[in-house]
Design a protein around this motif. Structure first.
Motif, PDB file in Angstrom:
ATOM      1  N   ALA A 207       0.828  -1.206   0.000  1.00 32.91           N
ATOM      2  CA  ALA A 207       0.000   0.000   0.000  1.00 32.91           C
ATOM      3  C   ALA A 207       0.863   1.258   0.000  1.00 32.91           C
ATOM      4  O   ALA A 207       0.552   2.232  -0.698  1.00 32.91           O
ATOM      5  CB  ALA A 207      -0.941   0.000   1.200  1.00 32.91           C
TER       6      ALA A 207
ATOM      7  N   CYS B 165       2.170   1.846  -3.451  1.00 33.16           N
ATOM      8  CA  CYS B 165       1.135   2.396  -4.325  1.00 33.16           C
ATOM      9  C   CYS B 165       0.885   3.867  -4.019  1.00 33.16           C
ATOM     10  O   CYS B 165       0.701   4.674  -4.938  1.00 33.16           O
ATOM     11  CB  CYS B 165      -0.163   1.604  -4.182  1.00 33.16           C
ATOM     12  SG  CYS B 165      -0.072  -0.062  -4.854  1.00 33.16           S
ATOM     13  N   LYS B 166       0.881   4.220  -2.740  1.00 35.65           N
ATOM     14  CA  LYS B 166       0.695   5.625  -2.372  1.00 35.65           C
ATOM     15  C   LYS B 166       1.836   6.475  -2.913  1.00 35.65           C
ATOM     16  O   LYS B 166       1.622   7.576  -3.405  1.00 35.65           O
ATOM     17  CB  LYS B 166       0.625   5.776  -0.851  1.00 35.65           C
ATOM     18  CG  LYS B 166      -0.674   5.326  -0.257  1.00 35.65           C
ATOM     19  CD  LYS B 166      -0.642   5.467   1.259  1.00 35.65           C
ATOM     20  CE  LYS B 166      -1.885   4.883   1.883  1.00 35.65           C
ATOM     21  NZ  LYS B 166      -1.827   4.918   3.356  1.00 35.65           N
TER      22      LYS B 166
ATOM     23  N   ALA C  68      -4.034   1.720  -3.126  1.00 34.84           N
ATOM     24  CA  ALA C  68      -3.467   1.512  -1.790  1.00 34.84           C
ATOM     25  C   ALA C  68      -4.570   1.298  -0.769  1.00 34.84           C
ATOM     26  O   ALA C  68      -4.466   0.421   0.100  1.00 34.84           O
ATOM     27  CB  ALA C  68      -2.607   2.713  -1.396  1.00 34.84           C
TER      28      ALA C  68
ATOM     29  N   ILE D 224      -5.901  -2.231  -1.113  1.00 35.44           N
ATOM     30  CA  ILE D 224      -4.965  -3.209  -0.550  1.00 35.44           C
ATOM     31  C   ILE D 224      -5.086  -3.224   0.970  1.00 35.44           C
ATOM     32  O   ILE D 224      -5.130  -4.294   1.588  1.00 35.44           O
ATOM     33  CB  ILE D 224      -3.520  -2.900  -0.987  1.00 35.44           C
ATOM     34  CG1 ILE D 224      -3.355  -3.158  -2.480  1.00 35.44           C
ATOM     35  CG2 ILE D 224      -2.512  -3.735  -0.187  1.00 35.44           C
ATOM     36  CD1 ILE D 224      -2.027  -2.679  -3.047  1.00 35.44           C
ATOM     37  N   GLU D 225      -5.133  -2.040   1.586  1.00 38.87           N
ATOM     38  CA  GLU D 225      -5.273  -1.964   3.044  1.00 38.87           C
ATOM     39  C   GLU D 225      -6.584  -2.600   3.499  1.00 38.87           C
ATOM     40  O   GLU D 225      -6.617  -3.335   4.494  1.00 38.87           O
ATOM     41  CB  GLU D 225      -5.193  -0.510   3.504  1.00 38.87           C
ATOM     42  CG  GLU D 225      -3.814   0.075   3.376  1.00 38.87           C
ATOM     43  CD  GLU D 225      -3.780   1.565   3.668  1.00 38.87           C
ATOM     44  OE1 GLU D 225      -4.850   2.214   3.710  1.00 38.87           O
ATOM     45  OE2 GLU D 225      -2.661   2.083   3.856  1.00 38.87           O
TER      46      GLU D 225
END
Length: 128
Positions: free
Chosen positions: A85, A88-89, A97, A100-101
């Motif tokens: 994540a 991705c951020k 992200a 995903i989290e």
């Protein structure tokens, strides 16, 4: 002092990424990912120490091996979800992200259900 190595690696990656940001945006992302992967490697080596201590604790206190396995899975899911994540951020994909989290949290919840059921059964036995 591994923290000094990690801090230096992180700062070097950040400064190099800032310098390359104006010239080649894609190189900034590669530098950032490379630094993150190197730091993640250090995290995994420290995680091995934690897991060995948990295994030793299992020898002292009789805990079902299945529960320890679940704990290891939860730790793995947490670290992998957080790591991916953050990457991705950093790349600018906050929506990915967030997903995903969310998936990581739901995966941990799903894995922990058997433990929660046993806990509720134990509490129910004490109350009756």
């Amino acid at each position: 002092m591994d923290i000094i190595k990690i801090a230096a690696l992180g700062l070097a990656g950040t400064l190099l990424g800032i310098m390359l940001k104006g010239q080649k945006k894609e190189y900034e992302l590669f530098i950032s990912m490379g630094a993150c992967l190197c730091i993640f490697y250090f995290i995994v080596t420290k995680l091995e120490i934690v897991l060995s201590v948990i295994n030793q604790m299992q020898n002292y206190v009789k805990i079902d091996a299945g529960y320890v396995g679940l704990l290891f899975k939860m730790i793995g899911i947490t670290y992998i979800a957080e790591f991916s994540a953050n990457l991705c951020k950093d790349a600018g994909y906050q929506a990915v992200a967030g997903q995903i989290e969310m998936f990581g949290k739901l995966s941990i919840l799903a894995i922990s259900m058997p433990v929660l059921l046993v806990l509720l059964e134990t509490v129910g036995e004490f109350l009756t």
